[in-house]
Design a protein around this motif. Structure first.
Motif: not given
Ligand SMILES: [Zn+2]
Length: 161
Positions: A102, A105, A136, A139
Motif C-alpha cells: 500500500c 501504510c 488499501h 487507506c
Molecule cells: Zn494501506
C-alpha cells in the motif's frame, strides 16, 4: 425503419453498430431482426410475422437509429465488464511499477486493492497512471480529498501517529 427488412440494409446497420462499439447478440425469437447490447442496455428491432412492419424496443435502438438516419456520430457506451478489464490492466501495471505494498501504510495489499488518484480528480488530477498509486480501500478512504502536501506528510508519518 422498414428499410431494415432489406437484408442488405440490415447488415449495413449491424456493421455500423458494431463498428461503433455495440455488441451484436443472437436473436432470441424469429421476430427479432436484430439484437445488440451496449453499456446502456439492450436494443432490439422486431418485424411482424409477415415481415411487412418493423418496430424497435430499448432506448439504445432509438438513439442509434436516429444517428444512423441523420448520419450523426453515435457510440455505444462501454459495458461495465470492459471497464473492469481496463481497471485490471491498470492495477497490474501499477503493481509492476510500485510493488505490492500500500502506498500509504506500506503493508502488503493482498486482495484489498484500490486505485488512489494522488492528485484527487476533484482537484483537477488527471485520470492517468502517472497520477495513480495502489492503496488499501481503508487507506484510500482515510486520505479522502487531502491535498498532495497533506498526503505526503501523512505517508511519511503513517504508523507513527
Ligand atoms: Zn494501506
Amino acid at each position: 425503419m422498414r428499410e431494415l427488412l432489406d437484408p442488405e440494409r440490415l447488415a449495413a446497420f449491424k456493421a455500423w453498430l458494431e463498428a461503433n462499439g455495440a455488441e451484436i447478440r443472437s436473436p432470441t425469437s424469429p421476430y427479432e431482426l436484430l439484437r445488440f447490447r451496449t453499456g446502456r442496455g439492450i436494443g432490439v428491432v422486431y418485424s411482424n410475422a409477415d415481415k411487412t412492419k418493423v418496430s424497435k424496443s430499448g432506448y439504445e435502438v432509438f438513439a442509434a437509429w436516429h444517428s444512423w438516419i441523420t448520419r450523426t456520430p453515435w457510440r455505444a457506451a462501454p459495458r461495465v465488464a470492459s471497464i473492469g478489464r481496463r481497471r485490471q490492466g491498470v492495477v497490474k501495471a501499477l503493481l509492476k511499477r510500485d510493488g505490492e505494498n500500500c502506498f500509504y501504510c506500506k503493508e502488503p495489499l493482498g486482495e484489498d486493492i484500490s486505485i488512489e488518484h494522488f492528485v484527487a480528480r476533484t482537484h483537477g488530477g488527471p485520470n492517468h497512471m502517472a497520477n495513480m498509486v495502489l492503496t488499501h480501500h481503508k487507506c484510500n478512504q482515510e486520505v479522502g480529498h487531502l491535498s498532495v502536501r497533506e498526503k505526503i506528510t501523512l505517508r511519511e508519518t503513517w504508523g507513527q501517529k
